[in-house]
Design an enzyme around this catalytic site. Structure first.
Site, short mmCIF file in Angstrom:
data_model
loop_
_atom_site.label_atom_id
_atom_site.label_comp_id
_atom_site.label_asym_id
_atom_site.label_seq_id
_atom_site.Cartn_x
_atom_site.Cartn_y
_atom_site.Cartn_z
N ARG A 24 0.87 -1.08 0.08
CA ARG A 24 -0.04 0.05 -0.01
C ARG A 24 0.75 1.22 -0.04
O ARG A 24 0.63 2.38 -0.64
CB ARG A 24 -0.91 0.07 1.20
CG ARG A 24 -2.15 0.98 1.04
CD ARG A 24 -1.86 2.33 1.75
NE ARG A 24 -1.52 2.19 2.96
CZ ARG A 24 -0.54 2.80 3.25
NH1 ARG A 24 0.43 3.82 2.61
NH2 ARG A 24 0.08 2.61 4.72
N PRO B 238 16.60 14.16 8.34
CA PRO B 238 17.24 13.56 9.30
C PRO B 238 16.62 14.38 10.77
O PRO B 238 16.48 13.83 11.80
CB PRO B 238 18.95 13.64 9.33
CG PRO B 238 18.86 13.81 7.82
CD PRO B 238 17.62 14.36 7.02
N LEU C 7 0.23 14.89 1.77
CA LEU C 7 -0.01 14.32 3.00
C LEU C 7 -1.44 14.00 3.27
O LEU C 7 -1.51 12.90 3.69
CB LEU C 7 0.97 14.68 4.01
CG LEU C 7 2.38 14.64 3.93
CD1 LEU C 7 3.05 15.25 4.76
CD2 LEU C 7 2.99 13.10 3.73
N GLU D 56 3.73 9.55 7.98
CA GLU D 56 2.45 10.29 7.51
C GLU D 56 1.78 11.10 8.65
O GLU D 56 0.60 11.03 8.74
CB GLU D 56 1.50 9.62 6.84
CG GLU D 56 2.19 8.66 5.51
CD GLU D 56 2.03 9.39 4.38
OE1 GLU D 56 1.54 10.51 4.43
OE2 GLU D 56 2.48 8.73 3.40
N ASP E 35 0.64 10.96 17.63
CA ASP E 35 0.55 11.76 18.59
C ASP E 35 0.51 13.27 18.08
O ASP E 35 -0.46 14.22 18.59
CB ASP E 35 2.03 12.00 19.30
CG ASP E 35 1.99 11.02 20.52
OD1 ASP E 35 1.05 10.21 20.58
OD2 ASP E 35 3.21 10.65 20.96
#
Lengths: 391, 250
Positions: free
Chosen positions: A97, A141, A246, A370, A374
């Protein structure tokens, strides 16, 4: 589908909530996953490889950017059908997916939403046909949940742009032909279509993962990468560009989580009815029944949430906090379901002969990527209170 | 070339059947349906022949209006139009009643080639194809694993007990399809969208006048549990003894 032992849970008889063509899309992808993907997944997951030989078949099915218009070689499906595709693909593996999500929501969507007509004509048909594979470079990073903190920069020169920086946790990176790279140009986040054969561009694979093993994850390194002026996506300026992509991808993940949980449930239910302990099936004892009842309820609620989200999206009413609620709930649900159902498989559940443990490991990534669980909590919190609590 | 592929909607093969209260039919509760396995091969062959020779593929079925799902799947794969002869009592038709109705519609539609599965996976009669050919007065080759069409004629291969038989025939013809004929394609998502715009005709079907009727339907008796007589080479004498004296098959 005929010989398929997979029995998808539909406790609330939601099947009639889908149109005939939505069901047909779902069933087609379901059959493909059963017949073509399932025989290969264990081997590839164990080896840490993606079965690229299936890419043409996925393209032939039409799962790359399926909601985009037919004029770009896409199927023009609605969002519910796309959600069902993600559900069925993630029933196979979260890595499968992810592969399709990245190509459609994170590469084709930004070109479609933010690109020029020339960019759309140049790239979308080839991406839909699987002739080009793309990746999406946003995370760095030192910039994950705070993508605005990125240090990748673009500088304009006489012939176009020069890009410098590093991107991390990039699905499909190593096997991509193009990368959508987000970089700061004069301190504004802009998107660039970067061919992977550009000088100074490299995408070393990130090894030693114990999650999403049937999916390629890479680092992108950009050292004085020169691209032409035509590489810039003209209609995205600022963080809303990548975040808009997103939202599309997270929409698919909300459905995908349901698929992964359904796969685990089906396996554990079947196992518990066949496995004999103390002279009767495991499913005949109260503790296993409680687990099955809990998980079936959780999956059914997640199915309803995904369906409502999809209908809102098709009506143009979906807000990003709706997606946050669905992604957050459905992935956490799936991760919990995989853990509980793995337990029901006993020692067998720790082998790759069974799928639940593989899903459980994969879902740890899906929980984090994605938008972490939290961060989505805070997105919902902000929608409820009007007070951002990110920092 | 006008090609008609006839399909039947049948219960999925993973169905765990239960007999209905009337003792003559399957309990419909929870039954999922699909296109009969061999009819999928007929549809695939129809589309492949169209792709090679041009023309038009019509998918024809007798069944309830819900068969639109199976017909649309065929349209999504590349067939051009669908026809459902609506009969809610389709499950009770005998092969001859089915063949007569199909022959009538095929005569009305006109065709150069009619393709069917070699057998319906629900009732296993393997009769409708040959009966249809007889009613139409057309050539018929059954259980075909290879099909070549030319100008007004064709050749078909079938696997027989003694070897491979190759038949020449004149069109129009009726061909029933065996599983090695082709590998059915998936209905692509673009095809599914395109299928929504293709014509699907539903027309009433004359009531069936079957010559045979199901009197009683019973499930096979449950299999007895197996028994492990022992393990390794030491168990062989006990196994032979059991096969000889209990099972009486040696």
């Amino acid at each position: 589908m005929a010989m398929d032992p997979y029995r998808p849970l539909d406790f609330l008889e939601l099947d009639d909530q889908f149109s005939e063509d939505e069901r047909m899309v779902r069933d087609t992808v379901r059959s493909w996953v059963s017949e073509r993907w399932m025989p290969l997944v264990m081997k590839h997951w164990e080896a840490g490889t993606f079965p690229s030989e299936l890419t043409p078949e996925l393209a032939e099915l039409g799962v790359f950017g399926p909601t985009l218009p037919e004029q770009y070689g896409c199927a023009g499906l609605n969002s519910v059908a796309y959600g069902l595709i993600c559900q069925e693909l993630e029933r196979g593996d979260s890595g499968l997916r992810s592969f399709v999500s990245v190509q459609g929501s994170l590469v084709m969507y930004p070109i479609y939403a933010y690109g020029s007509e020339e960019q759309k004509k140049k790239y979308l048909p080839k991406l839909a046909a699987g002739e080009l594979i793309g990746c999406f470079g946003l995370t760095e990073p030192d910039a994950g949940s705070n993508p605005g903190g990125m240090t990748t920069v673009a500088r304009q020169d006489s012939s176009g742009y020069v890009l410098n920086g590093r991107k991390m946790w990039i699905t499909n990176g190593t096997n991509s032909d193009i990368a959508i790279v987000w970089a700061k140009l004069d301190d504004v986040i802009r998107g660039f279509i970067v061919p992977s054969d550009s000088k100074g561009f490299s995408a070393p694979e990130q090894k030693h993962k114990w999650s999403l093993r049937a999916s390629i994850t890479s680092e992108l390194v950009l050292e004085d990468v020169r691209v032409g002026a035509e590489a810039l996506l003209p209609n995205a300026k600022g963080l809303s560009g990548p975040l808009g992509c997103l939202t599309q991808a997270r929409y698919g993940i909300a459905w995908g989580g349901v698929g992964a949980a359904m796969a685990c449930f089906d396996e554990a239910l079947r196992y518990s009815k066949e496995r004999i302990v103390f002279d009767k099936p495991l499913a005949g004892f109260q503790i296993p029944q409680k687990k099955l009842a809990d998980i079936a309820t959780d999956i059914s609620m997640a199915q309803l949430l995904a369906l409502r989200l999809g209908r809102l999206k098709d009506q143009g009413r979906m807000k990003h906090w709706h997606v946050s609620m669905a992604k957050r709930n459905n992935v956490a649900m799936a991760l919990n379901a995989a853990r509980v159902l793995r337990d029901m498989l006993g020692a067998n559940g720790i082998t790759l002969e069974y799928h639940t443990g593989r899903h459980m490991c994969n879902l740890e990534s899906v929980y984090t990527y994605e938008g972490t669980h939290d961060i989505h909590t805070l997105a919902i919190g902000q929608a409820l209170t009007d007070i951002p609590a990110y920092r | 070339m006008k090609i008609i592929a006839c399909i039947k909607r049948v219960p999925t093969t993973d169905l765990q059947p239960r007999v209905a209260a009337d003792g003559k039919s399957l309990d419909a509760a929870g039954v999922q349906y699909m296109t009969s396995f061999y009819d999928e091969i007929a549809v695939e062959e129809a589309i492949k022949q169209k792709e090679k020779h041009g023309g038009e593929v019509t998918v024809l079925t007798i069944g309830s209006a819900e068969a639109s799902k199976e017909v649309r799947e065929a349209l999504a794969k590349g067939a051009d139009k669908g026809v459902i002869l609506v009969d809610n009592a389709w499950g009770g038709r005998d092969p001859l009643a089915t063949a007569k109705t199909l022959a009538g519609k095929i005569t009305e539609l006109g065709a150069d080639l009619v393709l069917l599965g070699r057998v319906g996976t629900d009732r296993d009669n393997a009769s409708v194809g040959p009966m249809l050919a007889a009613l139409l007065g057309w050539a018929c080759v059954t259980d075909v694993v290879g099909l070549e069409l030319g100008d007004g004629k064709g050749t078909a291969r079938r696997e027989a007990d003694a070897g491979t038989e190759t038949y020449a025939f004149a069109l129009p013809a009726v061909i029933t399809c065996q599983k090695d004929l082709n590998e059915p394609r998936y209905a692509g998502l673009k095809g599914i969208m395109a299928a929504k715009k293709k014509p699907l005709e539903e027309s009433p079907c004359p009531p069936a006048t079957s010559q045979v009727e199901i009197e009683k339907l019973a499930l096979p008796p449950a299999r007895k549990a197996g028994r492990i007589v022992g393990e390794g080479a030491a168990a062989v004498p006990a196994l032979i003894d059991a096969l000889r004296n209990e099972a009486k098959i040696l």
